[in-house]
Scaffold this motif. Structure first.
Motif, PDB file in Angstrom:
ATOM      1  N   ARG A 210       0.948  -1.219  -0.296  1.00  8.76           N
ATOM      2  CA  ARG A 210      -0.381   0.419  -0.212  1.00  8.76           C
ATOM      3  C   ARG A 210       0.934   1.142   0.058  1.00  8.76           C
ATOM      4  O   ARG A 210       1.643   1.345   0.238  1.00  8.76           O
ATOM      5  N   PRO A 211       0.228   2.352  -0.572  1.00  7.72           N
ATOM      6  CA  PRO A 211       1.198   3.232  -0.556  1.00  7.72           C
ATOM      7  C   PRO A 211       1.766   3.912   0.645  1.00  7.72           C
ATOM      8  O   PRO A 211       0.809   3.850   1.624  1.00  7.72           O
ATOM      9  N   PHE A 212       2.858   4.905   0.477  1.00 13.12           N
ATOM     10  CA  PHE A 212       3.357   5.449   1.795  1.00 13.12           C
ATOM     11  C   PHE A 212       3.015   6.247   2.298  1.00 13.12           C
ATOM     12  O   PHE A 212       2.243   7.001   1.679  1.00 13.12           O
ATOM     13  N   LEU A 213       2.716   6.464   3.879  1.00  9.78           N
ATOM     14  CA  LEU A 213       1.963   7.818   3.865  1.00  9.78           C
ATOM     15  C   LEU A 213       2.422   9.430   3.450  1.00  9.78           C
ATOM     16  O   LEU A 213       0.820  10.455   3.980  1.00  9.78           O
ATOM     17  N   LEU A 214       3.645   9.271   3.129  1.00  7.61           N
ATOM     18  CA  LEU A 214       3.943  10.659   2.466  1.00  7.61           C
ATOM     19  C   LEU A 214       3.704  10.901   1.317  1.00  7.61           C
ATOM     20  O   LEU A 214       4.124   9.422   0.444  1.00  7.61           O
ATOM     21  N   ASP A 215       3.379  12.112   0.752  1.00  9.65           N
ATOM     22  CA  ASP A 215       3.814  12.328  -0.536  1.00  9.65           C
ATOM     23  C   ASP A 215       5.448  12.956  -0.347  1.00  9.65           C
ATOM     24  O   ASP A 215       5.876  14.093  -0.679  1.00  9.65           O
ATOM     25  N   LEU A 216       6.032  12.787  -1.740  1.00  8.89           N
ATOM     26  CA  LEU A 216       7.713  12.964  -1.635  1.00  8.89           C
ATOM     27  C   LEU A 216       7.833  12.392  -3.597  1.00  8.89           C
ATOM     28  O   LEU A 216       7.238  11.911  -3.826  1.00  8.89           O
ATOM     29  N   PRO A 217       8.846  13.789  -3.833  1.00  7.92           N
ATOM     30  CA  PRO A 217       9.161  13.561  -5.036  1.00  7.92           C
ATOM     31  C   PRO A 217      10.310  12.346  -5.077  1.00  7.92           C
ATOM     32  O   PRO A 217      10.730  11.675  -4.560  1.00  7.92           O
ATOM     33  N   GLU A 218      10.452  12.014  -6.503  1.00 11.13           N
ATOM     34  CA  GLU A 218      11.267  11.169  -7.263  1.00 11.13           C
ATOM     35  C   GLU A 218      12.956  11.244  -7.483  1.00 11.13           C
ATOM     36  O   GLU A 218      12.087  12.122  -8.461  1.00 11.13           O
ATOM     37  N   PRO A 219      13.440  11.056  -6.550  1.00  4.24           N
ATOM     38  CA  PRO A 219      15.200  11.554  -6.710  1.00  4.24           C
ATOM     39  C   PRO A 219      15.420  10.449  -7.522  1.00  4.24           C
ATOM     40  O   PRO A 219      15.149   9.326  -7.846  1.00  4.24           O
ATOM     41  N   ALA A 220      16.809  10.476  -8.092  1.00  4.09           N
ATOM     42  CA  ALA A 220      17.123   9.865  -9.125  1.00  4.09           C
ATOM     43  C   ALA A 220      17.797   8.489  -8.419  1.00  4.09           C
ATOM     44  O   ALA A 220      17.791   8.949  -7.147  1.00  4.09           O
ATOM     45  N   ARG A 221      17.586   7.675  -9.086  1.00  5.00           N
ATOM     46  CA  ARG A 221      17.593   6.224  -8.349  1.00  5.00           C
ATOM     47  C   ARG A 221      18.674   5.675  -9.381  1.00  5.00           C
ATOM     48  O   ARG A 221      18.772   5.702 -10.322  1.00  5.00           O
ATOM     49  N   GLU A 222      19.882   4.838  -8.890  1.00  2.58           N
ATOM     50  CA  GLU A 222      20.842   4.263  -9.482  1.00  2.58           C
ATOM     51  C   GLU A 222      20.475   3.304  -8.707  1.00  2.58           C
ATOM     52  O   GLU A 222      20.872   2.976  -7.447  1.00  2.58           O
ATOM     53  N   ARG A 223      21.291   1.934  -9.270  1.00  2.86           N
ATOM     54  CA  ARG A 223      20.402  -0.138  -9.182  1.00  2.86           C
ATOM     55  C   ARG A 223      22.235  -0.566  -8.745  1.00  2.86           C
ATOM     56  O   ARG A 223      23.029  -0.711 -10.116  1.00  2.86           O
ATOM     57  N   THR A 224      22.729  -1.065  -8.351  1.00  2.69           N
ATOM     58  CA  THR A 224      23.879  -1.471  -8.016  1.00  2.69           C
ATOM     59  C   THR A 224      23.804  -3.369  -8.088  1.00  2.69           C
ATOM     60  O   THR A 224      23.534  -3.032  -6.460  1.00  2.69           O
ATOM     61  N   GLY A 225      23.615  -3.937  -8.641  1.00  2.03           N
ATOM     62  CA  GLY A 225      23.917  -5.833  -8.189  1.00  2.03           C
ATOM     63  C   GLY A 225      21.823  -5.377  -7.024  1.00  2.03           C
ATOM     64  O   GLY A 225      20.814  -4.908  -7.686  1.00  2.03           O
ATOM     65  N   ASN A 226      22.188  -5.629  -6.192  1.00  6.35           N
ATOM     66  CA  ASN A 226      20.764  -5.555  -5.149  1.00  6.35           C
ATOM     67  C   ASN A 226      20.436  -4.440  -4.086  1.00  6.35           C
ATOM     68  O   ASN A 226      19.759  -4.658  -3.297  1.00  6.35           O
ATOM     69  N   VAL A 227      21.594  -3.547  -4.844  1.00  3.73           N
ATOM     70  CA  VAL A 227      21.551  -2.158  -4.008  1.00  3.73           C
ATOM     71  C   VAL A 227      21.103  -1.135  -5.065  1.00  3.73           C
ATOM     72  O   VAL A 227      21.035  -1.139  -5.791  1.00  3.73           O
ATOM     73  N   ASP A 228      20.249  -0.397  -4.250  1.00  6.58           N
ATOM     74  CA  ASP A 228      19.506   1.225  -4.589  1.00  6.58           C
ATOM     75  C   ASP A 228      19.985   2.169  -4.064  1.00  6.58           C
ATOM     76  O   ASP A 228      19.566   2.030  -2.804  1.00  6.58           O
ATOM     77  N   LEU A 229      20.344   2.900  -4.239  1.00  5.37           N
ATOM     78  CA  LEU A 229      20.779   4.200  -4.151  1.00  5.37           C
ATOM     79  C   LEU A 229      19.781   5.354  -5.048  1.00  5.37           C
ATOM     80  O   LEU A 229      19.689   5.385  -6.333  1.00  5.37           O
ATOM     81  N   TYR A 230      18.922   6.118  -3.776  1.00  5.09           N
ATOM     82  CA  TYR A 230      18.124   7.263  -3.922  1.00  5.09           C
ATOM     83  C   TYR A 230      18.994   7.982  -3.202  1.00  5.09           C
ATOM     84  O   TYR A 230      19.435   8.327  -2.789  1.00  5.09           O
ATOM     85  N   LEU A 231      19.357   9.308  -4.415  1.00  6.61           N
ATOM     86  CA  LEU A 231      20.739  10.384  -4.703  1.00  6.61           C
ATOM     87  C   LEU A 231      19.975  11.253  -4.151  1.00  6.61           C
ATOM     88  O   LEU A 231      18.783  12.075  -4.458  1.00  6.61           O
ATOM     89  N   PRO A 232      20.439  12.242  -2.911  1.00  6.96           N
ATOM     90  CA  PRO A 232      19.725  14.026  -3.131  1.00  6.96           C
ATOM     91  C   PRO A 232      20.126  14.737  -4.247  1.00  6.96           C
ATOM     92  O   PRO A 232      20.742  14.146  -5.354  1.00  6.96           O
ATOM     93  N   ALA A 233      19.310  16.070  -4.511  1.00  6.23           N
ATOM     94  CA  ALA A 233      20.068  16.882  -5.273  1.00  6.23           C
ATOM     95  C   ALA A 233      21.269  17.778  -4.862  1.00  6.23           C
ATOM     96  O   ALA A 233      22.045  18.176  -6.119  1.00  6.23           O
ATOM     97  N   ALA A 234      21.356  18.258  -4.169  1.00  8.32           N
ATOM     98  CA  ALA A 234      22.486  18.838  -3.510  1.00  8.32           C
ATOM     99  C   ALA A 234      23.874  18.120  -4.024  1.00  8.32           C
ATOM    100  O   ALA A 234      24.113  16.781  -4.117  1.00  8.32           O
ATOM    101  N   GLU A 235      24.778  18.619  -3.966  1.00  7.96           N
ATOM    102  CA  GLU A 235      26.313  18.241  -4.543  1.00  7.96           C
ATOM    103  C   GLU A 235      26.894  17.037  -3.058  1.00  7.96           C
ATOM    104  O   GLU A 235      26.428  17.635  -1.993  1.00  7.96           O
TER     105      GLU A 235
END
Length: 506
Positions: free
Chosen positions: A273-298
């Protein structure tokens, strides 16, 4: 009326049923409490070659002793190991058995020996090695008084009853544990009831969660002739609450009890079921079994690694790293300037904690090795059944681990998991946590068996002066982020994330 045949578990005989049997008889039931060969005063010592087939024959004799002319319906009750000879006998007398009751017992399968259900994993391995060498003879000594916990929780058992249990215990013939159970399939037509002792393991709600994951091993439990009851006690309800047990057995014989909902009957299932917060979709990178959700800042960025719970069947799709709860937290972290990390580990059964812990350590090292991540600013956040893996990090917190968080976690293995002592016991490991900040989110409507582990952990944390912040969600359930989208729940998520991120930047 009903004829109950009560079959005891390992090391025990008919004596364990005395109080419960008396209450069933007082209610008008016919009661049989057979001693399995070698395990009770009426059976005499085990004969050479005593095995599971011997005990199946003992139960068959009890079934055949019930006069068919009376019209009494036979209910077979198997406690612990006793469910194995019960199933073997019912498979051969399916037309005479109206119901089978699994009393805090596993789900034996054709071709699998009772050894597979022994809770102590170390003992299982030792006996399996012995069997591989052809050592199927001999006996397993009964537990000493302080060793019964290895076979199941003694919660609620009076001291004098535990004394009697120890005094009357008999050696278990090894052949009864090592001989595979053989079933023709006829027993599948017999209605069944499971009586879950929540002081020893999972209750009905946790079982329903496993079903909702689509675990094929639990699919049969959703049939229309399968019911369940809970008893808030340990593994020996006939000793700890015989009156309540007798009442449950009478209700089970009448076809009462809770029925599980098959997977797919609710859309979407609770964990999707949906998460209780409405959040923006950041960039996501996938390496093997790991996903990184990346900040927009440096960067370099701090990182929060979210460790999912379980056990989750290997076939589950989507896999946990894509479940809304995990991705919701990861997106939230990324929006606040930290890398949010989700990954899949291999906790498919309670025997898998070692390899799941190895997967977790590998995911953490992959994240810390990323040049965009500050390797000295990492937090770990455990959920639900992932909680026992927190013990490794509490036992020896590395300097780079700035915070350890846990949401509705299991903080001590349930007694019937049989996990070896010393590892995967956060309630023990917290003594070594030192100044590591801990953030624990507690669901007010938590399952009792899980709430007990959290209480145990918090008591140990207080004893050792651990730095624990507890965030309560009084009206929240396990996985409240998707089940209870309330302002109370949202504030708990906000508060937990603020605390974790503050420790990362301190």
């Amino acid at each position: 009326m009903t004829a109950f045949i009560l079959v005891p578990g390992t090391f025990t005989g008919a004596h364990v049923w005395e109080d419960a049997a008396a209450r069933l008889a007082a209610a008008g039931a016919e009661v049989h409490t057979p001693d399995l060969t070698g395990l009770g005063a009426r059976s005499g010592p085990a004969r050479p070659g005593t095995d599971l087939e011997t005990h199946i024959e003992d139960v068959l004799a009890a079934i055949d002793s019930v006069d068919a002319a009376t019209g009494r319906e036979i209910v077979l009750v198997g406690h612990d190991y006793g469910i194995h000879p019960v199933l073997g006998a019912a498979d051969r007398r399916a037309e005479r058995v109206s119901r089978i009751v699994y009393l805090d017992a596993g789900m034996p399968q054709d071709g699998v020996p009772a050894l597979a259900a022994v809770p102590d994993q170390t003992l299982r391995e030792q006996l399996a090695e012995r069997a591989a060498r052809g050592g199927v003879t001999g006996e397993l000594p009964p537990p000493a008084r302080d060793e019964w916990q290895r076979w199941g929780s003694t919660a609620g058992v009076p001291e004098e009853a535990l004394d009697r249990l120890t005094a009357r215990a008999a050696p278990q013939p090894l052949g009864t544990l090592l001989q595979p159970l053989r079933l023709t399939g006829a027993v599948a037509a017999v209605p069944v009831t499971g009586v879950l002792c929540t002081g020893n393991g999972a209750g009905i709600e946790m079982l329903q969660i496993r079903v909702s994951f689509g675990d094929p091993a639990f699919e049969a439990l959703t049939g229309p002739r399968v019911t369940f009851f809970e008893l808030p006690t340990g593994h020996w309800p006939m000793l700890s609450c015989p009156e309540e047990l007798a009442e449950v057995l009478l209700r089970a014989a009448a076809g009462e009890g809770h029925r599980l909902k098959p997977a797919g009957t609710t859309e979407p299932p609770p964990h999707l079921r949906p998460f209780l917060l409405d959040l923006p979709e950041p960039a996501r990178e996938r390496t093997g079994n790991v996903d990184l959700y990346l900040p927009a800042a440096e960067g370099p960025w701090s990182a929060v690694v979210f460790v999912h719970g379980g056990p989750v069947p290997a076939e589950a799709r989507p896999t946990p790293r894509e479940w809304p709860t995990l991705t919701g937290y990861a997106r939230y972290a990324a929006g606040q300037g930290a890398v949010g990390v989700t990954f899949d580990h291999r906790l498919h059964d309670v025997t898998d904690y070692e390899r799941a812990a190895a997967d977790t350590a590998a995911a953490v090292e992959l994240v810390r090795a990323d040049p965009r991540v500050d390797p000295d600013r990492v937090a770990l956040w455990f959920f639900s059944g992932g909680g026992p893996m927190a013990a490794d990090w509490l036992e020896a917190p590395p300097a780079w681990l700035r915070c350890l968080a846990a949401s509705y976690p299991i903080m001590a293995p349930l007694p019937n998991w049989g996990l070896p002592g010393g590892r995967f016991h956060p309630a023990d490991a917290v003594a070594a946590a030192g100044g590591l900040p801990l953030v624990l989110t507690r669901a007010g409507l938590e399952m009792p068996e899980i709430a007990a582990t959290v209480a145990e952990f918090l008591a140990a944390a207080e004893d050792h002066g651990a730095d624990v912040e507890v965030i309560d969600v009084p009206n929240g359930h396990h996985n409240f982020e998707v089940l209870d989208p309330t302002d109370e729940s949202r504030e708990a998520v906000h508060r937990a994330m603020r605390s974790v991120l503050a420790h990362l930047t301190a």
